[in-house]
Design a protein around this motif. Structure first.
Motif, mmCIF file in Angstrom:
data_model
loop_
_atom_site.group_PDB
_atom_site.id
_atom_site.type_symbol
_atom_site.label_atom_id
_atom_site.label_comp_id
_atom_site.label_asym_id
_atom_site.label_seq_id
_atom_site.Cartn_x
_atom_site.Cartn_y
_atom_site.Cartn_z
ATOM 1 N N GLU A 168 6.301 -4.513 -10.138
ATOM 2 C CA GLU A 168 4.992 -5.171 -10.227
ATOM 3 C C GLU A 168 3.852 -4.157 -10.127
ATOM 4 O OE1 GLU A 168 4.949 -8.096 -7.135
ATOM 5 O OE2 GLU A 168 6.577 -9.258 -8.084
ATOM 6 N N ILE A 169 3.981 -3.278 -9.141
ATOM 7 C CA ILE A 169 2.900 -2.316 -8.896
ATOM 8 C C ILE A 169 2.755 -1.339 -10.055
ATOM 9 C CG2 ILE A 169 2.132 -0.453 -7.359
ATOM 10 C CD1 ILE A 169 3.463 -2.116 -5.057
ATOM 11 N N VAL A 190 3.741 5.346 -6.057
ATOM 12 C CA VAL A 190 3.602 5.100 -7.498
ATOM 13 C C VAL A 190 2.528 6.015 -8.072
ATOM 14 C CG1 VAL A 190 2.812 3.412 -9.218
ATOM 15 C CG2 VAL A 190 4.476 2.722 -7.471
ATOM 16 N N LYS A 191 1.419 6.096 -7.341
ATOM 17 C CA LYS A 191 0.306 6.920 -7.797
ATOM 18 C C LYS A 191 0.770 8.371 -7.985
ATOM 19 C CE LYS A 191 -4.396 8.008 -6.406
ATOM 20 N NZ LYS A 191 -5.157 8.135 -5.156
ATOM 21 N N GLY A 225 15.466 5.251 -2.093
ATOM 22 C CA GLY A 225 16.062 3.937 -2.325
ATOM 23 C C GLY A 225 15.521 2.826 -1.446
ATOM 24 N N LYS A 226 14.531 3.122 -0.640
ATOM 25 C CA LYS A 226 14.090 2.120 0.331
ATOM 26 C C LYS A 226 13.011 1.159 -0.165
ATOM 27 C CE LYS A 226 13.503 5.143 3.659
ATOM 28 N NZ LYS A 226 13.120 5.661 4.966
ATOM 29 N N ALA A 227 12.339 1.535 -1.276
ATOM 30 C CA ALA A 227 11.280 0.641 -1.764
ATOM 31 C C ALA A 227 11.898 -0.629 -2.327
ATOM 32 C CB ALA A 227 10.467 1.350 -2.840
ATOM 33 N N ASN A 228 11.203 -1.737 -2.139
ATOM 34 C CA ASN A 228 11.656 -2.998 -2.697
ATOM 35 C C ASN A 228 11.467 -2.935 -4.214
ATOM 36 O OD1 ASN A 228 11.390 -5.630 -3.839
ATOM 37 N ND2 ASN A 228 11.264 -6.456 -1.764
ATOM 38 N N PRO A 229 12.587 -2.968 -4.995
ATOM 39 C CA PRO A 229 12.500 -2.721 -6.440
ATOM 40 C C PRO A 229 11.585 -3.704 -7.171
ATOM 41 C CG PRO A 229 14.790 -2.921 -5.710
ATOM 42 C CD PRO A 229 13.942 -3.247 -4.540
ATOM 43 N N ASP A 249 0.829 -1.208 0.000
ATOM 44 C CA ASP A 249 0.000 0.000 0.000
ATOM 45 C C ASP A 249 0.859 1.252 0.000
ATOM 46 O OD1 ASP A 249 -2.144 -1.608 -0.009
ATOM 47 O OD2 ASP A 249 -2.553 -1.450 2.162
ATOM 48 N N ALA A 250 1.918 1.220 0.833
ATOM 49 C CA ALA A 250 2.798 2.383 0.921
ATOM 50 C C ALA A 250 3.453 2.645 -0.429
ATOM 51 C CB ALA A 250 3.871 2.159 1.988
#
Ligand code: ADP
Ligand code: MG
Ligand code: ZN
Length: 477
Positions: A468-469, A424-425, A459-463, A418-419
C-alpha cells in the motif's frame, strides 16, 4: 494387444502379544539367541501346545475391522515340511477351517475407490531364524521367533495395478496399527508380503498363469517387484512363450525377479488337523466383547475429519495415516480452531521436520500447544507467515516457546506505517533508475521494491502495508 495385471497379496503380520502362541515364552525382539525358548516351542517330544487367548482376541479384532465372517468353530492344522528353522517338522497353522473369511476393505487410488476382497485370515506360528555364516559352510539357528504368533491375510485377486497393491498394503498396515495388534515394521519382518501376479488380455474373463513373488521387505520393493514382473510376463507372452507357474525371488540390487522353484518342486504339505489342539469355539459373547473395544478405524476417522473439520479429502487421508498423527491434529485444533490452517502447518511444517529429524509424531519437538501458540501469533498479526517459519525452526532446535523466540530475536512484525514509510523512502531513493522504469510502465518492478523493503526490515514489515505504502509513495518520488 493390451494386457491387465491380476494381483493377489498374502500378508503375514506378527501379533504384538507378550507371549508366544502355544507357550509362555516371551516374544520380545532382539534378545540373545535361543533365550526365549522352552520344550514346547523347541518341539521336544511329548509336549503339548496351549493356545494363547490373546492371539484369538487380536485376530478377531482384525477380522472385524476387515468385515470378515467369523467361524464359530475353527481348527488348527499341521503344515508339514522339513527345514532347520522348524523344530517340530511341521508348522501349526490353519487350513480348511480358518478363523475368518469373506472380508473386504476399500482403497482409494487417484480418487477412485475400490473394494478389495479378503479371502481369509488365519492364525499360525512363526518359524525360527537361520543365520548364515559368511564364507563358511555353517548356519546357526535362533528359535526365539519360533512360536511367535502371526496372522496371514489373503486377498482376493482384486488388485489391478502396482499402485493399488501399495495402497492396499498401506491401508492394511494402518488398520493393524490402529488396532494396536502389529507394529507393521516391514524392514524387521513384522509385516511381510508375498505377491501373486498374472496377466490377461483386457476384457478377458479368465485368469492367466500366476507367479508368486517373495523377498520384498518394503512397500517400494513390492511395487518395484510387481512392476518388473508385469513387464517380464508381458515380454514372455509377446514372444509367443508361456508364463510358468513358479515362485520367484525379488533381487533388489539387480531390480529383477529370478526363479526360485517351479510348480513341480512345490511342497505337498500334507495338511491335517492338529490332534493336540481342540477345535476353537468362538461364541457371540466373545465376538461382541471384542467389537466393543474396537477403536475408530482409518476410514471412519477420515470421513469424520472431512465432515466435522471441513478439510479436503487429501488432508484427511494424510492426517489419519496413524492414530497418533490424527490425535495430534485434533489436539491442535482444540487449541486453535482453524482446521485447515492447522492441517497446512502439520503437512508442511511438522511432517517435513519429523522426516528431517528422523522422529515420530510422538517424539515431535514441537507440542500441539506450542504449535497452537505459534498459529495465534500469526493470527493476531504479531508475526508474518514468513517470520513464523523462522520461529518454527528455532522452536525445533531450541525447544523454546514461540513468544520467547519472537521477543529474544526482535521478530515482532512492523505494522507501524511511519516506520515502514521511512524504509520505503530510502529504497526508492537508492533505486532511482527502477523508479523511473516503473513510472514508464514496467509495473512488474513493484515486486522488486517490496523485496527490497522486506530485505531492509529483515522480513519483519507487514507485506500488505508495504504494498500500500509503495503504491502511494512512488508517484511522488
Ligand atoms: P497358495 O497357497 O498356493 O499361495 P492361495 O490359494 O492361497 O495359493 O492364493 C494365493 C494368492 O494368489 C491369493 O491372494 C489369490 O488372490 C492370488 N491368486 C490366485 N490366482 C491368481 C491369479 N491367476 N493371478 C494373480 N493372483 C492370483
Ligand atoms: Mg502363497
Ligand atoms: Zn516356548
Amino acid at each position: 494387444m493390451n494386457y491387465e495385471a491380476i494381483i493377489g497379496l498374502e500378508v503375514h503380520a506378527q501379533l504384538l502379544t507378550r507371549t508366544k502362541i502355544f507357550c509362555s515364552c516371551s516374544t520380545e525382539f532382539g534378545a540373545p539367541p535361543n533365550t526365549h525358548t522352552c520344550p514346547v516351542c523347541l518341539g521336544m517330544p511329548g509336549v503339548l501346545p496351549a493356545l494363547n487367548r490373546k492371539v484369538v482376541d487380536y485376530t478377531l479384532r482384525m477380522a472385524l475391522a476387515t468385515n470378515c465372517t467369523i467361524a464359530r468353530e475353527c481348527r488348527f492344522a499341521r503344515k508339514n515340511y522339513f527345514y532347520p528353522d522348524l523344530p517340530k517338522g511341521y508348522q501349526i497353522s490353519q487350513y480348511e477351517l480358518p478363523i475368518a473369511e469373506h472380508g473386504h476393505i476399500f482403497i482409494a487410488v487417484n480418487g477412485k475407490k475400490n473394494r478389495i476382497g479378503i479371502t481369509r485370515i488365519h492364525m499360525e506360528e512363526d518359524a525360527g531364524k537361520l543365520i548364515h555364516i559368511p564364507y563358511r559352510p555353517v548356519s546357526l539357528v535362533d528359535f526365539n521367533r519360533a512360536g511367535v504368533p502371526l496372522i496371514e491375510i489373503v486377498s482376493e485377486p482384486d488388485i489391478r495395478t502396482t499402485e493399488e497393491a501399495g495402497a492396499y498394503l498401506r491401508h492394511l498396515r494402518a488398520i493393524l496399527r490402529y488396532l494396536e495388534i502389529c507394529d507393521g515394521n516391514m524392514e524387521e519382518g513384522s509385516f511381510r508380503c508375498d505377491a501373486n501376479v498374472s496377466l490377461r488380455p483386457v476384457g478377458a474373463d479368465t485368469f492367466g498363469t500366476r507367479t508368486e513373488l517373495k523377498n520384498m521387505n518394503s512397500f517400494k520393493h513390492v511395487e518395484n517387484a510387481l512392476a518388473h514382473e508385469i513387464r517380464r510376463q508381458q515380454a514372455v507372452i509377446e514372444d509367443g512363450g508361456e508364463v510358468l507357474q513358479e515362485t520367484r525371488l525379488w533381487d533388489p540390487d539387480k531390480g529383477v525377479t529370478v526363479p526360485m522353484r517351479g510348480k513341480e518342486e512345490a511342497h505337498d504339505y500334507r495338511y491335517f488337523p492338529d490332534p493336540d489342539l481342540l477345535p476353537l469355539v468362538i461364541d457371540d459373547e466373545w465376538i461382541e466383547e471384542i467389537r466393543s473395544t474396537l477403536p475408530e478405524l482409518p476410514d471412519d476417522k477420515r470421513q469424520r475429519f472431512i465432515e466435522t473439520y471441513g478439510i479436503p479429502p487429501y488432508d484427511a487421508q494424510l492426517l489419519t495415516g496413524s492414530r497418533a498423527l490424527a490425535d495430534y491434529f485434533e489436539a491442535c485444533v482444540r487449541d486453535f480452531p482453524e482446521p485447515k490452517t492447522v492441517s497446512n502447518w502439520i503437512m508442511g511444517g511438522i511432517l517435513a521436520m519429523l522426516k528431517a529429524e528422523n522422529k515420530t509424531i510422538q517424539q515431535s519437538p514441537v507440542s500441539t500447544e506450542r504449535l497452537a501458540e505459534l498459529l495465534r501469533l500469526i493470527d493476531s498479526g504479531v508475526i508474518s507467515g514468513k517470520i513464523a517459519k523462522i520461529v518454527f525452526d528455532e522452536m525445533v532446535s531450541s525447544g523454546k516457546p514461540p513468544e520467547t523466540i519472537v521477543q529474544e530475536k526482535g521478530l515482532v512484525q512492523i505494522t507501524d506505517t511511519d516506520a515502514i514509510a521511512e524504509v520505503v523512502k530510502q529504497v526508492l531513493t537508492d533505486h532511482a533508475k527502477e523508479v523511473s522504469d516503473y513510472k514508464a510502465g514496467k509495473m512488474k518492478l513493484l515486486g522488486f521494491f517490496v523485496g527490497q523493503v522486506m530485505k531492509a526490515t529483515r522480513g519483519k514489515a507487514n507485506p500488505k502495508l508495504v504494498n500500500e505504502i509503495l503504491k502511494k509513495m512512488i508517484p511522488d518520488t
